[in-house]
Design an enzyme around this catalytic site. Structure first.
Site, PDB file in Angstrom:
ATOM      1  N   SER A   1     126.864  26.132  38.207  1.00  0.00           N
ATOM      2  CA  SER A   1     126.252  27.101  39.121  1.00  0.00           C
ATOM      3  C   SER A   1     126.107  28.446  38.430  1.00  0.00           C
ATOM      4  CB  SER A   1     127.129  27.276  40.368  1.00  0.00           C
ATOM      5  OG  SER A   1     126.744  28.456  41.048  1.00  0.00           O
TER       6      SER A   1
ATOM      7  N   HIS B   1     122.633  24.399  38.805  1.00  0.00           N
ATOM      8  CA  HIS B   1     122.781  24.606  40.247  1.00  0.00           C
ATOM      9  C   HIS B   1     122.417  26.048  40.592  1.00  0.00           C
ATOM     10  CE1 HIS B   1     124.689  23.504  44.128  1.00  0.00           C
ATOM     11  NE2 HIS B   1     125.183  24.735  44.147  1.00  0.00           N
TER      12      HIS B   1
ATOM     13  N   ASP C   1     122.124  28.753  43.565  1.00  0.00           N
ATOM     14  CA  ASP C   1     122.608  29.053  44.912  1.00  0.00           C
ATOM     15  C   ASP C   1     121.799  30.155  45.566  1.00  0.00           C
ATOM     16  OD1 ASP C   1     125.021  27.379  45.343  1.00  0.00           O
ATOM     17  OD2 ASP C   1     125.774  28.428  43.568  1.00  0.00           O
TER      18      ASP C   1
ATOM     19  N   MET D   1     121.241  32.459  48.775  1.00  0.00           N
ATOM     20  CA  MET D   1     121.972  32.948  49.964  1.00  0.00           C
ATOM     21  C   MET D   1     121.185  34.059  50.633  1.00  0.00           C
ATOM     22  SD  MET D   1     125.747  33.272  48.346  1.00  0.00           S
ATOM     23  CE  MET D   1     126.511  31.930  47.421  1.00  0.00           C
TER      24      MET D   1
ATOM     25  N   HIS E   1     120.442  24.902  45.935  1.00  0.00           N
ATOM     26  CA  HIS E   1     121.317  24.829  47.117  1.00  0.00           C
ATOM     27  C   HIS E   1     120.980  25.984  48.042  1.00  0.00           C
ATOM     28  CE1 HIS E   1     125.812  25.148  48.605  1.00  0.00           C
ATOM     29  NE2 HIS E   1     124.977  24.807  49.569  1.00  0.00           N
TER      30      HIS E   1
ATOM     31  N   MET F   1     121.509  28.174  51.061  1.00  0.00           N
ATOM     32  CA  MET F   1     122.456  28.598  52.105  1.00  0.00           C
ATOM     33  C   MET F   1     121.732  29.642  52.931  1.00  0.00           C
ATOM     34  SD  MET F   1     125.851  28.656  49.719  1.00  0.00           S
ATOM     35  CE  MET F   1     124.853  28.606  48.228  1.00  0.00           C
TER      36      MET F   1
ATOM     37  N   MET G   1     130.643  20.426  50.703  1.00  0.00           N
ATOM     38  CA  MET G   1     131.207  21.697  50.238  1.00  0.00           C
ATOM     39  C   MET G   1     132.727  21.590  50.202  1.00  0.00           C
ATOM     40  SD  MET G   1     128.832  23.786  49.420  1.00  0.00           S
ATOM     41  CE  MET G   1     129.931  25.181  49.063  1.00  0.00           C
TER      42      MET G   1
ATOM     43  N   ASP H   1     131.016  20.830  45.597  1.00  0.00           N
ATOM     44  CA  ASP H   1     130.658  22.192  45.181  1.00  0.00           C
ATOM     45  C   ASP H   1     131.697  23.180  45.694  1.00  0.00           C
ATOM     46  OD1 ASP H   1     129.431  24.580  44.531  1.00  0.00           O
ATOM     47  OD2 ASP H   1     127.759  24.335  45.936  1.00  0.00           O
TER      48      ASP H   1
HETATM   49  C1  DX5 Z   1     129.456  28.695  46.846  1.00  0.00           C
HETATM   50  C2  DX5 Z   1     128.378  28.092  45.998  1.00  0.00           C
HETATM   51  C3  DX5 Z   1     128.890  27.416  44.798  1.00  0.00           C
HETATM   52  C4  DX5 Z   1     129.627  28.323  43.852  1.00  0.00           C
HETATM   53  C5  DX5 Z   1     130.532  27.493  42.986  1.00  0.00           C
HETATM   54  O1  DX5 Z   1     128.943  29.102  48.041  1.00  0.00           O
HETATM   55  O2  DX5 Z   1     127.648  27.122  46.733  1.00  0.00           O
HETATM   56  O3  DX5 Z   1     127.858  26.714  44.125  1.00  0.00           O
HETATM   57  O4  DX5 Z   1     128.786  29.075  43.045  1.00  0.00           O
HETATM   58  O5  DX5 Z   1     131.265  28.329  42.166  1.00  0.00           O
HETATM   59  P1  DX5 Z   1     132.731  27.966  41.690  1.00  0.00           P
HETATM   60  O6  DX5 Z   1     132.632  26.714  40.885  1.00  0.00           O
HETATM   61  O7  DX5 Z   1     133.139  29.156  40.889  1.00  0.00           O
HETATM   62  O8  DX5 Z   1     133.580  27.758  42.918  1.00  0.00           O
HETATM   63 ZN    ZN Z   2     126.292  25.781  45.612  1.00  0.00          ZN
END
Ligand code: DX5
Ligand code: ZN
Length: 214
Positions: free
Chosen positions: A7, A32, A34, A36, A65, A67, A136, A174
Site C-alpha cells: 500500500s 494497493h 487507498d 479515502m 481500495h 474507502m 479488513m 489489509d
Molecule cells: C487502511 C488501508 C490500508 C493501509 C495498510 O485503511 O486500507 O491499505 O494502508 O497499511 P499498513 O500495512 O501499514 O497497516
Molecule cells: Zn487498503
C-alpha cells in the site's frame, strides 16, 4: 500462489512513481492504492488524478481500495483512470450486487470489502459476483495500525463458504500485516496480502516481500 500488494499510503509521496517501480523490482505482484474521502473514513488520501498520472508511469496491476461513500458514483471513472481491481465497502453501498456486476462490465476485477465489525455472512449473497473479497484486519482509515486477530476468523468463514460453492475466490487481508502474522492470515485462507508499513518502511523491501510470502 500468495500475492503481495504493497500500500502506497506508507511510501514517500514526493516520489510516488519511483516508489511504485521500486516495489515492482522488489517482486510485488500488484500495488494497493487507498482512496479515502473524509466521509466514509475520517482521513483523506488521494483520488482520480493521482491514479491517472501513475497509470502513465507504471504497468503494475493497480489494486484500488475505495474507502468512499456511494462508490457506484465513481466506479467507472476509477476504472478508466487505471484500476485493474476495484474494491468498495459493503457498508457504503446500497446495491452491492449491481455495483459488482458493473465493475466487471467496465472491465475490472470486482471486489467487496468488510470492516472489522461487519460479519463474514454479509458478503455471502454476492460471492459469485466477486473476483476478490477484502477482509479488513484493522479499522479502515490509517496505515500503521496493529492487526485485529479476530478478523482472521472471517477469512476462514469466507474461504470455507467459497470452497463449498466451488468458487476460486481471491481473499485479501489489509491492515497491520507483517512477516510475523502473514502465516496466520495465509493459513486462515487469505492469498492476497496488503502491506503498507511492513514493505515501504523496511530497510530491505525485497526481503520484506519474500518474508510476507512465507
Ligand atoms: C487502511 C488501508 C490500508 C493501509 C495498510 O485503511 O486500507 O491499505 O494502508 O497499511 P499498513 O500495512 O501499514 O497497516
Ligand atoms: Zn487498503
Amino acid at each position: 500462489m500468495i500475492k503481495i500488494s504493497p500500500s502506497v499510503l506508507a511510501c514517500d509521496f514526493t516520489k510516488l512513481g519511483e516508489e511504485v517501480s521500486d516495489i515492482q523490482k522488489c517482486g510485488a505482484d500488484m500495488v494497493h492504492l487507498d482512496v479515502m474521502d473524509g466521509m466514509f473514513v475520517t482521513n483523506i488520501s488521494f483520488g482520480l488524478p493521482v491514479i491517472e498520472a501513475l497509470r502513465k508511469k507504471s504497468d503494475m496491476v493497480f489494486d484500488v481500495h475505495l474507502m468512499i461513500e456511494s462508490p457506484s458514483r465513481y466506479a467507472k471513472r476509477f476504472i478508466e483512470a487505471g484500476a485493474d481491481i476495484l474494491t468498495f465497502h459493503i457498508e457504503a453501498e446500497k446495491n452491492p450486487g449491481e455495483l459488482l456486476d458493473n465493475i466487471r462490465a467496465f472491465g475490472a476485477k470486482s471486489s467487496i470489502s468488510i470492516k472489522p465489525n461487519t460479519p463474514a455472512e454479509a458478503v455471502f449473497p454476492y460471492l459469485e459476483k466477486c473476483d476478490m473479497v477484502l477482509v479488513m484486519t484493522v479499522e479502515p482509515g490509517y496505515g500503521g495500525q496493529a492487526l485485529i486477530p479476530e478478523t482472521l476468523t472471517k477469512v476462514r468463514e469466507i474461504r470455507d463458504e467459497a470452497a463449498r460453492r466451488g468458487l476460486e475466490l481471491d481473499i485479501q487481508v489489509d491492515g497491520g500485516i507483517t512477516p510475523a502474522n502473514a502465516k496466520d492470515a495465509i493459513s486462515a485462507g487469505a492469498n492476497v496480502l496488503v502491506a503498507g508499513s511492513s514493505v515501504f518502511k523496511a530497510e530491505d523491501r525485497k526481503l520484506a516481500i519474500d518474508l510476507l510470502r512465507g
